[in-house]
Write a protein that holds these residues in place. Structure first.
Motif, PDB file in Angstrom:
ATOM      1  N   ALA A 306       0.825  -1.214   0.000  1.00 49.10           N
ATOM      2  CA  ALA A 306       0.000   0.000   0.000  1.00 49.10           C
ATOM      3  C   ALA A 306       0.855   1.258   0.000  1.00 49.10           C
ATOM      4  CB  ALA A 306      -0.923  -0.016   1.215  1.00 49.10           C
ATOM      5  N   VAL A 307       1.948   1.260   0.756  1.00 49.57           N
ATOM      6  CA  VAL A 307       2.798   2.452   0.837  1.00 49.57           C
ATOM      7  C   VAL A 307       3.527   2.696  -0.475  1.00 49.57           C
ATOM      8  CG1 VAL A 307       4.834   3.420   1.972  1.00 49.57           C
ATOM      9  CG2 VAL A 307       3.063   2.317   3.332  1.00 49.57           C
ATOM     10  N   LEU A 308       4.041   1.631  -1.093  1.00 50.35           N
ATOM     11  CA  LEU A 308       4.825   1.786  -2.319  1.00 50.35           C
ATOM     12  C   LEU A 308       3.973   1.765  -3.574  1.00 50.35           C
ATOM     13  CD1 LEU A 308       7.877  -0.515  -1.470  1.00 50.35           C
ATOM     14  CD2 LEU A 308       7.695   1.970  -1.229  1.00 50.35           C
ATOM     15  N   GLY A 309       2.705   1.450  -3.449  1.00 47.75           N
ATOM     16  CA  GLY A 309       1.849   1.397  -4.618  1.00 47.75           C
ATOM     17  C   GLY A 309       2.170   0.247  -5.552  1.00 47.75           C
ATOM     18  N   GLU A 310       2.580  -0.900  -4.994  1.00 52.95           N
ATOM     19  CA  GLU A 310       2.936  -2.075  -5.780  1.00 52.95           C
ATOM     20  C   GLU A 310       2.064  -3.246  -5.354  1.00 52.95           C
ATOM     21  OE1 GLU A 310       7.017  -3.028  -5.392  1.00 52.95           O
ATOM     22  OE2 GLU A 310       7.754  -1.045  -5.995  1.00 52.95           O
ATOM     23  N   PRO A 311       1.987  -4.287  -6.189  1.00 52.10           N
ATOM     24  CA  PRO A 311       1.283  -5.507  -5.750  1.00 52.10           C
ATOM     25  C   PRO A 311       1.963  -6.107  -4.523  1.00 52.10           C
ATOM     26  CG  PRO A 311       1.619  -5.519  -8.123  1.00 52.10           C
ATOM     27  CD  PRO A 311       2.403  -4.361  -7.594  1.00 52.10           C
ATOM     28  N   ALA A 312       1.168  -6.652  -3.635  1.00 47.86           N
ATOM     29  CA  ALA A 312       1.715  -7.206  -2.394  1.00 47.86           C
ATOM     30  C   ALA A 312       2.522  -8.476  -2.615  1.00 47.86           C
ATOM     31  CB  ALA A 312       0.584  -7.486  -1.402  1.00 47.86           C
ATOM     32  N   ALA A 313       2.297  -9.192  -3.728  1.00 45.28           N
ATOM     33  CA  ALA A 313       3.051 -10.408  -4.056  1.00 45.28           C
ATOM     34  C   ALA A 313       2.969 -11.440  -2.934  1.00 45.28           C
ATOM     35  CB  ALA A 313       4.505 -10.056  -4.370  1.00 45.28           C
ATOM     36  N   TYR A 314       1.754 -11.744  -2.509  1.00 46.53           N
ATOM     37  CA  TYR A 314       1.580 -12.684  -1.402  1.00 46.53           C
ATOM     38  C   TYR A 314       2.123 -14.086  -1.684  1.00 46.53           C
ATOM     39  CZ  TYR A 314      -1.461  -9.254   0.871  1.00 46.53           C
ATOM     40  OH  TYR A 314      -1.946  -8.126   1.473  1.00 46.53           O
ATOM     41  N   PRO A 315       1.814 -14.712  -2.829  1.00 48.27           N
ATOM     42  CA  PRO A 315       2.245 -16.118  -2.995  1.00 48.27           C
ATOM     43  C   PRO A 315       3.748 -16.297  -2.916  1.00 48.27           C
ATOM     44  CG  PRO A 315       0.615 -15.511  -4.658  1.00 48.27           C
ATOM     45  CD  PRO A 315       1.034 -14.250  -3.995  1.00 48.27           C
ATOM     46  N   GLN A 316       4.493 -15.516  -3.728  1.00 44.63           N
ATOM     47  CA  GLN A 316       5.932 -15.722  -3.752  1.00 44.63           C
ATOM     48  C   GLN A 316       6.622 -15.238  -2.488  1.00 44.63           C
ATOM     49  OE1 GLN A 316       4.004 -13.843  -5.724  1.00 44.63           O
ATOM     50  NE2 GLN A 316       5.196 -12.375  -6.951  1.00 44.63           N
ATOM     51  N   ALA A 317       6.148 -14.151  -1.879  1.00 44.22           N
ATOM     52  CA  ALA A 317       6.805 -13.626  -0.683  1.00 44.22           C
ATOM     53  C   ALA A 317       6.512 -14.485   0.546  1.00 44.22           C
ATOM     54  CB  ALA A 317       6.368 -12.185  -0.444  1.00 44.22           C
ATOM     55  N   LEU A 318       5.274 -14.941   0.705  1.00 40.65           N
ATOM     56  CA  LEU A 318       4.946 -15.775   1.862  1.00 40.65           C
ATOM     57  C   LEU A 318       5.683 -17.110   1.818  1.00 40.65           C
ATOM     58  CD1 LEU A 318       1.103 -15.141   2.309  1.00 40.65           C
ATOM     59  CD2 LEU A 318       2.955 -14.411   3.822  1.00 40.65           C
ATOM     60  N   THR A 319       5.742 -17.731   0.656  1.00 37.29           N
ATOM     61  CA  THR A 319       6.459 -19.010   0.561  1.00 37.29           C
ATOM     62  C   THR A 319       7.952 -18.819   0.776  1.00 37.29           C
ATOM     63  OG1 THR A 319       6.503 -18.711  -1.844  1.00 37.29           O
ATOM     64  CG2 THR A 319       4.758 -20.103  -0.931  1.00 37.29           C
ATOM     65  N   LEU A 320       8.516 -17.726   0.250  1.00 35.36           N
ATOM     66  CA  LEU A 320       9.942 -17.472   0.466  1.00 35.36           C
ATOM     67  C   LEU A 320      10.228 -17.181   1.935  1.00 35.36           C
ATOM     68  CD1 LEU A 320      12.809 -16.973  -0.458  1.00 35.36           C
ATOM     69  CD2 LEU A 320      12.159 -14.651  -1.123  1.00 35.36           C
ATOM     70  N   GLY A 321       9.398 -16.367   2.574  1.00 32.08           N
ATOM     71  CA  GLY A 321       9.605 -16.093   3.995  1.00 32.08           C
ATOM     72  C   GLY A 321       9.505 -17.344   4.849  1.00 32.08           C
ATOM     73  N   ALA A 322       8.519 -18.195   4.560  1.00 31.35           N
ATOM     74  CA  ALA A 322       8.387 -19.440   5.314  1.00 31.35           C
ATOM     75  C   ALA A 322       9.601 -20.337   5.105  1.00 31.35           C
ATOM     76  CB  ALA A 322       7.111 -20.163   4.888  1.00 31.35           C
ATOM     77  N   LEU A 323      10.086 -20.392   3.877  1.00 35.20           N
ATOM     78  CA  LEU A 323      11.266 -21.211   3.583  1.00 35.20           C
ATOM     79  C   LEU A 323      12.489 -20.717   4.344  1.00 35.20           C
ATOM     80  CD1 LEU A 323      12.729 -23.391   1.890  1.00 35.20           C
ATOM     81  CD2 LEU A 323      12.991 -21.675   0.094  1.00 35.20           C
ATOM     82  N   LEU A 324      12.712 -19.407   4.345  1.00 39.31           N
ATOM     83  CA  LEU A 324      13.889 -18.852   5.026  1.00 39.31           C
ATOM     84  C   LEU A 324      13.790 -19.019   6.543  1.00 39.31           C
ATOM     85  CD1 LEU A 324      14.446 -15.571   2.967  1.00 39.31           C
ATOM     86  CD2 LEU A 324      15.646 -17.756   2.755  1.00 39.31           C
ATOM     87  N   LEU A 325      12.595 -18.855   7.102  1.00 42.17           N
ATOM     88  CA  LEU A 325      12.445 -19.025   8.550  1.00 42.17           C
ATOM     89  C   LEU A 325      12.723 -20.459   8.975  1.00 42.17           C
ATOM     90  CD1 LEU A 325      11.477 -17.948  11.358  1.00 42.17           C
ATOM     91  CD2 LEU A 325       9.216 -18.796  10.718  1.00 42.17           C
ATOM     92  N   LEU A 326      12.115 -21.422   8.296  1.00 38.00           N
ATOM     93  CA  LEU A 326      12.319 -22.823   8.665  1.00 38.00           C
ATOM     94  C   LEU A 326      13.765 -23.242   8.466  1.00 38.00           C
ATOM     95  CD1 LEU A 326       9.061 -24.294   7.106  1.00 38.00           C
ATOM     96  CD2 LEU A 326       9.564 -24.062   9.542  1.00 38.00           C
ATOM     97  N   ALA A 327      14.388 -22.758   7.400  1.00 39.75           N
ATOM     98  CA  ALA A 327      15.796 -23.087   7.182  1.00 39.75           C
ATOM     99  C   ALA A 327      16.667 -22.540   8.305  1.00 39.75           C
ATOM    100  CB  ALA A 327      16.254 -22.530   5.835  1.00 39.75           C
TER     101      ALA A 327
END
Length: 425
Positions: A306-327
């Motif tokens: 919302a602040v940057l006026g860009e798509p939130a990119a939920y699918p790719q960002a959520l899966t990447l964040g989950a992957l990095l946290l578990l790793a």
């Protein structure tokens, strides 16, 4: 009645003095063989000449099976600061509650308590079932460092938005270096610190793909790219700053979640009375920390989009964040190998997808890009990183629920892992 004094009846020890020279000798006594039957049995001299084991030694070995286990894990018992570390070490070597029953104990924890009491250590050991509190300076350090990558990333994004031309390139380079150094500091202190070294190359690739990969894939499928990225979302090579900024800001919930998981699991280790009981109590804790982080990351994605006026990119960002946290959780608790393999596989999948698209432009090689084109037609460019990181995250989640719920994953002393988990024999 004099022979009864030599027996070592199994009972709860009253002091570490039970491990003495006589105990060591009983472990090295030779078992009687076929030739020992003819040995003289009258007098001490005959027994010594014939090499026969005294009946009292045979009775001692049979009466106290814990001594053999103490001899086998003597180094572990000597360096342990409390019985919990011995329990974790035994569990890491395949000793279960059922195995402990053969040593006349109801579970591994009570067996570890006896072993801890019977093996002397150099100096006085710390009090049992207590974990020394972390110094205030150490706690303050990671609390201050955790928001630093997000703050510097926000400054870098602002620099990209407010500059043009060469100053924009300089701002991007300086911002990337500052964020990398801040992230390195966060991973070297506090709950995200790990003794094992992991390859950061593939992690950098995954984050870089979140920034530039979707735009490159889209332009490659449409015949580009015709120019280098200019740092904006509307350029010839679009840059997705919102998901990267959200991931940088998510260092705070990641550090808090790792801290909660480590401290709560350690407390439940002291209160559990069996390995199955401990695993059952830690599994919901792990899943709760995972859900807490993904929820916080989703909120950060909505905010940055919302602040940057860009798509939130939920699918790719959520899966990447989950992957990095578990790793990172697996690496912190002594399972860096599996985390590195999955990160490498996810990065290789993204790189292969891009390579096949460009290879499909060669004469007669259009079939190479067909799988990626079909996936993009259904899910858009976000389908490639979402599939690669999603499969990796699910793999690590299944592995973490199996490995991080074991007692051996939580045997720490002074902030470092003292026991390395190994496969049960």
């Amino acid at each position: 009645m004099s022979g009864l004094g030599e027996l070592d009846r199994p009972e709860t020890p009253r002091s570490p003095g039970a491990w003495d020279e006589r105990s060591r000798k009983s472990l090295t006594d030779r078992a009687p063989g076929p030739g020992d039957a003819a040995a003289p049995s009258s007098g001490d001299g005959g027994a010594a000449r014939g090499g026969a084991r005294p009946p009292s030694a045979v009775r001692r070995a049979a009466a106290d099976p814990v001594k053999a286990l103490m001899h086998r894990h003597h180094d572990l018992c000597e360096r342990a600061v409390d019985p919990l570390e011995i329990a974790a070490g035994l569990e890491a070597h395949g000793v279960t509650d059922r195995t402990a029953a053969r040593f006349r104990h109801r579970d591994v924890f009570s067996l570890a308590e006896e072993m801890y009491a019977r093996v002397p250590r150099d100096g006085d050991a710390p009090s049992r079932h207590t974990e020394p509190p972390a110094p205030r300076a150490a706690r303050a350090a990671w609390i201050v460092l955790a928001p630093l990558p997000g703050v510097l990333c926000a400054a870098a994004v602002a620099g990209l938005r407010l500059t043009e031309g060469r100053p924009r390139l300089i701002a991007a380079a300086v911002g990337a270096l500052a964020v990398a150094l801040a992230l390195r500091a966060v991973l070297r202190r506090g709950p995200l610190r790990a003794a094992a070294r992991t390859s950061g190359t593939w992690t950098c690739w995954l984050v870089g793909y979140a920034l530039l990969g979707d735009g490159l894939l889209h332009t490659a499928l449409t015949g580009g790219p015709d120019a280098l990225p200019d740092g904006t979302a509307g350029g010839p090579w679009p840059v997705a700053a919102a998901p990267v900024l959200a991931l940088a800001l998510s260092c705070v919930p990641a550090a808090v979640g790792a801290h909660l998981f480590t401290t709560r699991a350690r407390r439940r280790l002291t209160s559990s009375r069996g390995l199955a009981d401990f695993s059952a109590s830690v599994r919901p804790l792990l899943l709760g920390v995972f859900a807490l982080y993904t929820g916080a990351l989703a909120a950060l994605l909505a905010l940055t989009g919302a602040v940057l006026g860009e798509p939130a990119a939920y699918p790719q960002a959520l899966t990447l964040g989950a992957l990095l946290l578990l790793a990172r959780l697996l690496t912190v608790h002594g399972h860096a190998h599996a985390a590195t393999l999955v990160l490498t596989a996810a990065a290789a999948a993204e790189a292969t997808a891009l390579a096949t698209v460009f290879a499909g432009r060669l004469p007669g090689c259009g079939f190479l890009a067909a799988p990626v084109e079909a996936l993009v037609a259904v899910c858009g460019p976000a389908g490639v990183p979402a599939a690669a990181c999603g499969v990796g995250a699910l793999t690590l989640l299944a592995h973490a629920t199996r490995r991080l719920t074991r007692a051996s994953a939580h045997a720490h002393a002074h902030g470092q892992t003292r026991v390395t988990a190994s496969r049960p024999r």
